[in-house]
Design a protein around this motif. Structure first.
Motif, mmCIF file in Angstrom:
data_model
loop_
_atom_site.group_PDB
_atom_site.id
_atom_site.type_symbol
_atom_site.label_atom_id
_atom_site.label_comp_id
_atom_site.label_asym_id
_atom_site.label_seq_id
_atom_site.Cartn_x
_atom_site.Cartn_y
_atom_site.Cartn_z
ATOM 1 N N GLY A 1 0.798 -1.236 0.000
ATOM 2 C CA GLY A 1 0.000 0.000 0.000
ATOM 3 C C GLY A 1 0.819 1.268 0.000
ATOM 4 O O GLY A 1 0.269 2.367 0.109
ATOM 5 N N GLY A 2 2.130 1.160 -0.121
ATOM 6 C CA GLY A 2 3.001 2.332 -0.062
ATOM 7 C C GLY A 2 2.943 3.229 -1.283
ATOM 8 O O GLY A 2 3.680 4.197 -1.379
ATOM 9 N N GLY A 3 2.074 2.892 -2.222
ATOM 10 C CA GLY A 3 1.954 3.702 -3.422
ATOM 11 C C GLY A 3 1.044 4.908 -3.247
ATOM 12 O O GLY A 3 1.079 5.855 -4.014
ATOM 13 N N ASP A 4 0.227 4.875 -2.184
ATOM 14 C CA ASP A 4 -0.717 5.977 -1.940
ATOM 15 C C ASP A 4 -0.202 6.901 -0.849
ATOM 16 O O ASP A 4 -0.932 7.250 0.082
ATOM 17 N N SER A 5 1.053 7.265 -0.930
ATOM 18 C CA SER A 5 1.750 8.058 0.090
ATOM 19 C C SER A 5 1.449 7.611 1.517
ATOM 20 O O SER A 5 1.453 8.397 2.451
ATOM 21 N N LYS A 6 1.175 6.326 1.662
ATOM 22 C CA LYS A 6 0.996 5.747 2.996
ATOM 23 C C LYS A 6 2.341 5.177 3.440
ATOM 24 O O LYS A 6 3.023 4.505 2.655
ATOM 25 N N SER A 7 2.735 5.478 4.678
ATOM 26 C CA SER A 7 4.021 4.986 5.166
ATOM 27 C C SER A 7 3.945 3.514 5.555
ATOM 28 O O SER A 7 3.049 3.121 6.299
#
Lengths: 223, 223
Positions: free
Chosen positions: B22-28
């Motif tokens: 999920g790191g593609g949605d500027s989620k760390s």
DNA sequence: AAATAAATTTAGACTAATCTAAAAATAGAT
DNA sequence: ATCTATTTTTAGATTAGTCTAAATTTATTT
């Protein structure tokens, strides 16, 4: 029991190179020759020679060079089989030209999957020769060099069919394309220039003049 | 000018993993999560996070985790595109089953050749979904998640078509094969067992009972 | 808000593959 | 057969990717 079958990419490249330099016929290849072919340093070759000897893939005696063991030959032929099947796939199925395939096949040849190669072989119809006319080893490592002669060694008047190239660099292959040469093309030697050994040819239905350098890199099968 | 485009296999695997988490949605994404997913150690992830940040592929703040930059997303999608095209090739052209493709595609996805992928895409007819029902990004990184719902979240009586799996492990896919489930198969929920949420299904024209664990990993598109 | 637990990073070490520079062995020339 | 030139090996260093163990930071609990 060691895992002989787990080879790194680098190990595979060394085996392949040693094979291509003739090290498959228990002939010793010098570290210098290997280094030059691979564009690396002799000291790196020495390191790898020790490792491959440890794994039983090569015979290595200090200062005497390297030759492939039986296992080494078998392994090298497996890699070459993969390389040539992939080249054939690229040309036959993906419309690559024969000068474009080498670089990609250098990567694909290291993919590890027996099933993949068996199925690819099947998809391609068990081809015997790759796009450069080189034989593709079978699963058991059998292969048959084609009955062929260098164009430069044939007499004036000879008629044959192009069955392979010695140099398979992109530059050379592109030159051939430009002059209408491809595998299967009919070629007749119309004349030879004594001064520089350049040849006057009938390629298909067109006349061409080619240098000796070209003639020493093109294989014909005599009609 | 740095060579951003020259990525190692390891770097590519990290990017792909971060994207899948999920790191593609500027989620760390935490280093721990990445380490667990990749079966490596958190300290190794930290090292790589620094390197990828250096190359502008991820945003990394000490102790805060990692997210993909725009370039990182684009790169990750490129790798996923390759992975899914190769999987499709293996199933469509080489008769692999859907449980056999992952391991080989993990290798093939790292082959570097834009032309190869373009041509492969063409050979396969520009497929939109891979053998597990996952969308294949286009060359420009566009892709469309299918309209789908987990079997476990549907009410009794629902009728749909199998369009994907959440778990694509070989074990799960083989289980599905054994019970006659494959992409495109029609499925109807005949009943649900309150005690353990197991489902009674009509798959094609056969009745089956499946556990909740299966139901939470199978996607249907409602008719 | 302090104490403890958990997560994360740093420091230092390891392996594979490579390199450079120096040492050793072989081959070639006289 | 000796000397010189070339080839080959060794020794030590380097880089990428990984690891363990210790130190540090953040999170949780009381």
């Amino acid at each position: 029991m060691k895992k002989y079958f787990l080879m790194t990419r680098s190990e595979e490249n060394y085996l392949k190179t040693i094979f291509h330099l003739g090290g498959g016929d228990s002939k010793s290849i010098t570290t210098n020759a290997i280094a030059e072919q691979m564009e690396t340093k002799p000291s790196s070759v020495t390191d790898m020679a020790k490792k491959l000897a440890e794994k039983g893939l090569v015979n290595y005696v200090k200062y005497q060079g390297v030759s492939l063991s039986e296992l080494g030959v078998k392994t090298a032929l497996g890699i070459i089989r993969k390389h040539r099947l992939w080249e054939t796939f690229l040309v036959d199925k993906l419309d690559f030209t024969w000068d474009e395939v080498h670089e990609v096949a250098e990567q694909l040849e290291h993919i590890k999957s027996e099933k993949l190669i068996d199925k690819l072989d099947e998809l391609l119809g068990h081809p015997k020769y790759d796009p450069h006319g080189d034989p593709i080893p079978t699963k058991n490592g059998e292969f048959q060099e084609r009955d062929k002669q260098l164009l430069s060694e044939l007499p004036v008047g000879a008629v044959g069919v192009c069955v392979g190239v010695k140099d398979s660099s992109a530059a050379f292959l592109q030159y051939l394309d430009k002059h209408g040469v491809s595998l299967g093309k009919s070629i007749q030697i119309l004349g030879k220039e004594a001064f520089d050994d350049s040849l006057h040819l009938l390629i298909g239905d067109r006349e061409h003049t080619i240098s000796n350098q070209i003639a020493t890199n093109l294989y014909l099968k005599i009609a």
